[in-house]
Write a protein that holds these residues in place. Structure first.
Motif, PDB file in Angstrom:
ATOM      1  N   ASP A 633      16.429   9.296   1.943  1.00  0.00           N
ATOM      2  CA  ASP A 633      17.614   8.834   1.227  1.00  0.00           C
ATOM      3  C   ASP A 633      18.853   8.803   2.110  1.00  0.00           C
ATOM      4  OD1 ASP A 633      17.980  11.516   1.588  1.00  0.00           O
ATOM      5  OD2 ASP A 633      18.347  11.967  -0.537  1.00  0.00           O
ATOM      6  N   GLY A 634      18.672   9.056   3.419  1.00  0.00           N
ATOM      7  CA  GLY A 634      19.796   9.023   4.353  1.00  0.00           C
ATOM      8  C   GLY A 634      20.499  10.347   4.531  1.00  0.00           C
ATOM      9  N   ARG A 693      28.954  13.375   3.051  1.00  0.00           N
ATOM     10  CA  ARG A 693      29.485  12.995   4.361  1.00  0.00           C
ATOM     11  C   ARG A 693      30.629  12.004   4.199  1.00  0.00           C
ATOM     12  NH1 ARG A 693      24.120  11.905   5.845  1.00  0.00           N
ATOM     13  NH2 ARG A 693      24.689   9.749   6.362  1.00  0.00           N
ATOM     14  N   ALA A 694      30.443  11.054   3.327  1.00  0.00           N
ATOM     15  CA  ALA A 694      31.473  10.030   3.121  1.00  0.00           C
ATOM     16  C   ALA A 694      32.758  10.648   2.577  1.00  0.00           C
ATOM     17  CB  ALA A 694      30.956   8.950   2.184  1.00  0.00           C
ATOM     18  N   HIS A 700      39.194  14.116   5.119  1.00  0.00           N
ATOM     19  CA  HIS A 700      39.667  14.932   6.250  1.00  0.00           C
ATOM     20  C   HIS A 700      39.539  14.247   7.599  1.00  0.00           C
ATOM     21  CE1 HIS A 700      39.810  18.161   3.323  1.00  0.00           C
ATOM     22  NE2 HIS A 700      38.523  17.933   3.015  1.00  0.00           N
ATOM     23  N   GLY A 701      38.910  13.134   7.637  1.00  0.00           N
ATOM     24  CA  GLY A 701      38.743  12.452   8.905  1.00  0.00           C
ATOM     25  C   GLY A 701      37.590  13.027   9.700  1.00  0.00           C
ATOM     26  N   PRO A 702      37.407  12.512  10.922  1.00  0.00           N
ATOM     27  CA  PRO A 702      36.280  12.987  11.744  1.00  0.00           C
ATOM     28  C   PRO A 702      36.394  14.484  12.023  1.00  0.00           C
ATOM     29  CG  PRO A 702      37.227  10.977  12.633  1.00  0.00           C
ATOM     30  CD  PRO A 702      38.174  11.450  11.578  1.00  0.00           C
ATOM     31  N   THR A 723      28.594  16.094  14.501  1.00  0.00           N
ATOM     32  CA  THR A 723      29.953  15.557  14.384  1.00  0.00           C
ATOM     33  C   THR A 723      29.919  14.394  13.387  1.00  0.00           C
ATOM     34  OG1 THR A 723      30.531  16.181  16.635  1.00  0.00           O
ATOM     35  CG2 THR A 723      31.877  14.477  15.582  1.00  0.00           C
ATOM     36  N   ILE A 724      30.795  14.448  12.401  1.00  0.00           N
ATOM     37  CA  ILE A 724      30.884  13.378  11.393  1.00  0.00           C
ATOM     38  C   ILE A 724      32.043  12.466  11.785  1.00  0.00           C
ATOM     39  CG2 ILE A 724      31.253  12.855   8.950  1.00  0.00           C
ATOM     40  CD1 ILE A 724      30.095  15.564   8.278  1.00  0.00           C
TER      41      ILE A 724
END
Length: 725
Positions: A633-634, A693-694, A700-702, A723-724
């Motif tokens: 599902d990712g 994650r989205a 909050h940004g990366p 790292t997102i």
């Protein structure tokens, strides 16, 4: 017989001192008649301190090594010291003892005390440093000496001051190094004039000219007591003396002192009796083979131990006559004296009886003269007045010996005089050790010094400005120093063959040892570099305490965060071995205001240091080996490997035990000290959905996603998972 007779005559002429001189002259006569193979007072083989009643105190002149007599002492004082108690081990209490006592050294004043020996080892060195704990006070033996305060406190108002006796007082002398007993002591003492010894010092009543009679090459002399005549007889065996009386009193002079002008005797008057004139005139060889050939003395170069120097030449009768002289000398001077003594004795075998009709007060016993019909210089040994004139007994004076004679003191195992040096130390927590309790802090002190004479230190903990004793370190110095060059960060994955540590040890005689890979696996060569545990393969000495350590395995025992940052110049480097002092954590409470202090014998002030790496031994270890998987599902699934404090080996297919109260992890996003999002897990895995994650990225940004293990005493450092962005 001659001794008894001349003692009585001397007493009648010159009083008590005259009796002593008469006894001395009588001993010279007896010696000439009876002889001996061993002459002089027997030298003592470095006798030790006693406390016998009635023991005479010697008169010491120049420099000597003496034993002395204990004249006051207290009972032994007991103290206890707790040792151990760290790493979950039980503590032990040891007991030590100290003593306070006074030792009389000399019945004549001294200038100072030099070295002190205890059981043959140095208790006090050339630098006047006591090698063990305690205090020393020296009293020179003057007539105005005040009562020692410790003796006064013990004896009360009637405490003696021991005036006119040179003595020392030891206060609380530590006895652990001597089997908890007062050791056998000997002392090196110096009088105000420690370069020469003269007759005027030994016999103050003698005529003032005796000050010019110096015991050549003797830098010290010990008079153990008895009559003055016995002392002079001892000296006369090596330094011939002439004792005479005149209108001014008793005179002592050197027998062979050469005057600027030597008179010539007047012609000899004829002999009218039936005795053959030639036979009466000259006699030779009466004492052939009786010359002393060996001199026994106290050798300065061998710490005043008795030594022997022998004269050159053969022993005509196969026997060796040895003279004991209680004087401090060096081998060169003693050998020269022994040879001069034998040389003089051989020439003294030539004697002349000379009869003259003139009465000249300047020509009397003890004077040097020349004879008209004989070569050389002659000493007037005696004179006798008769109707036929004055009959002089002459003895040939030996000519000077050309050149110097070399003397050898021989080998001596003198105790090392290692100066007491200042204490240096650092204290820190180490990672938990294998087998140790997971709840016990591992705190150690690395205490050392630059010199081998360091005798250990007492450790204290400071709380609120007050020092509380923790115990003693012992005499073994830790291998510790400072980084002389910075070292960069490391990923801590493999042995770094080309990486180096440059270390300057506090003591140049301490060292590191090389090992191999198997040694590293067994835990060899572990270093604490700041907050990082490092192991090394090769150690190379660069001289003067500088070392190059290479083949580094870094970030051991969960110290990867410190390894990743590197270390600047001046970082403390310590070898982790049994030379460290373990501290009981119950005696060292954690806190920013807590400091440790060390005090050694050479430390005028306490040496303070903070405890480094506080909490390192009980902090949970950072997880390792993160694995990221993408589900159908990712979603992202993360797994990692848990580690445990105190576990140095990683057996295959065996999970390390859980040493924390529970298995718990905290996962966060963003800064580790103030994360934007936080999750918990009770297993070493975590799933982050696509939606989560989205939302994190939008709000909050990366940022970084990380995990910490939650331990019983704190969280581990963070392991970055992803790292997102």
């Amino acid at each position: 017989m001659a001794t008894l007779l001349l003692t009585a005559v001397g007493t009648a002429v010159g009083g008590p001192i005259g009796g002593a001189i008469g006894a001395f002259i009588g001993q010279q006569v007896d010696q000439a008649v009876f002889g001996s193979s061993r002459q002089g007072p027997r030298l003592k083989e470095l006798t030790v301190t006693t406390s016998s009643y009635g023991q005479p105190l010697p008169r010491n002149f120049g420099r000597m090594r003496v034993a002395g007599s204990i004249i006051w002492a207290t009972e032994l004082q007991e103290s206890s010291n707790k040792e151990g108690g760290s790493k979950g081990q039980p503590s032990t209490t040891t007991f030590s003892y100290s003593a306070s006592f006074a030792v009389a050294l000399s019945s004549t004043p001294i200038d100072r005390v030099g070295r002190i020996w205890a059981d043959g080892n140095l208790l006090r060195g050339e630098a006047d440093d006591l090698k063990v704990g305690g205090e020393l006070r020296i009293y020179q033996g003057t007539g105005d000496t005040e009562v020692d305060p410790l003796i006064a406190a013990d004896q009360g108002p009637l405490a003696p001051a021991f005036r006119d006796i040179a003595y020392v007082v030891f206060e609380d002398l530590q006895l652990a190094d001597f089997g908890n007993r007062i050791p056998a002591l000997t002392f090196e003492v110096f009088t105000p004039d420690d370069a020469t010894v003269s007759i005027s010092e030994l016999v103050p009543e003698a005529e003032p000219g005796a000050a010019n009679v110096v015991l050549q090459d003797a830098r010290g002399f010990s008079d153990e007591g008895g009559s003055i005549g016995s002392t002079l007889a001892t000296i006369d065996q090596v330094f011939p003396l002439v004792c005479t009386t005149n209108a001014q009193g008793l005179q002592i002079a050197a027998a062979y002192s050469v005057a600027p002008e030597i008179p010539i005797l007047p012609p000899q008057v004829s002999v009218r009796d039936s005795e053959d004139a030639d036979e009466k005139h000259k006699r030779r060889g009466e004492r052939l083979g009786a010359e002393p050939l060996a001199l026994r003395y106290y050798d300065e170069e061998r710490d005043y131990q008795p030594s022997v120097q022998r004269a050159l030449g053969l022993r005509p009768d196969g026997r060796e006559i040895m003279i004991d002289l209680p004087a401090a000398m060096n081998a060169q001077g003693a050998r020269q004296l022994a040879n001069s003594n034998a040389h003089r004795a051989r020439w003294s075998n030539e004697r002349i009886t000379w009869r003259t009709g003139e009465l000249n007060p300047e020509i009397c016993p003890g004077k040097l003269v020349r004879v008209p019909d004989a070569a050389g210089v002659w000493l007037i040994r005696s004179w006798e007045w008769s109707e036929q004139g004055v009959e002089l007994g002459l003895e040939r004076v030996s000519p000077e010996i050309a050149g110097e004679i070399v003397g050898d003191a021989g080998l001596s195992n003198a105790p090392a005089d290692n100066p007491i040096t200042a204490t240096q130390f650092c204290a820190f927590e180490t990672p938990a050790q294998a087998g140790a309790s997971s709840s016990i802090q591992t705190i150690v002190a690395a205490v050392t010094s630059e010199g081998t004479g360091w005798r250990g230190a007492t450790l204290f903990v400071e709380q609120g400005g007050t020092l509380s004793e923790l115990g003693t370190t012992g005499n073994v110095r830790a291998v510790t120093g400072l980084l002389s060059r910075p070292i960069g960060g490391s990923n801590c994955r493999l042995i770094e063959r080309n990486a180096e540590l440059s270390v300057d040890l506090f003591a140049s005689d301490l060292s590191f040892q090389s090992t191999d890979v198997q040694g590293l696996a067994n835990g060899a060569n572990r270093l604490m570099v700041g907050g990082e545990l490092v192991q090394f393969l090769d150690a190379q000495s660069l001289g003067d305490g500088s070392w190059r350590l290479s083949g580094l395995l870094r970030g051991r025992a969960g110290t990867e965060p410190a390894a990743s940052q590197g270390h600047p110049i001046g970082t403390c480097v310590t070898l982790l071995d049994d030379r460290l002092t373990d501290l009981d954590p119950t005696d060292v409470p954690a806190g920013p205001q807590i400091r440790l202090a060390a005090i050694g014998l050479a430390d005028d002030e306490p040496v303070f240091n903070d405890i480094q790496n506080v909490g390192l031994s009980r902090r949970a270890l950072m997880p390792i080996a993160p694995i990221k998987s993408v589900l159908l599902d990712g979603a992202w699934q993360f797994c990692w490997t848990r580690r445990a404090r105190g576990q140095w080996t990683w057996p295959e297919d065996v999970e390390v035990p859980l040493v924390e109260e529970q298995e718990l992890y905290r996962i966060g996003y963003g800064p580790t000290d103030a994360p934007f999002g936080m999750w918990s897990a009770v297993e070493p895995q975590f799933v982050l959905s696509v939606t989560a994650r989205a939302n994190l990225l939008a709000e909050h940004g990366p940022g970084s996603l990380w995990v910490k293990q939650v331990g019983s005493y704190g969280e581990s450092p963070a392991l970055r998972l992803a790292t997102i962005s």
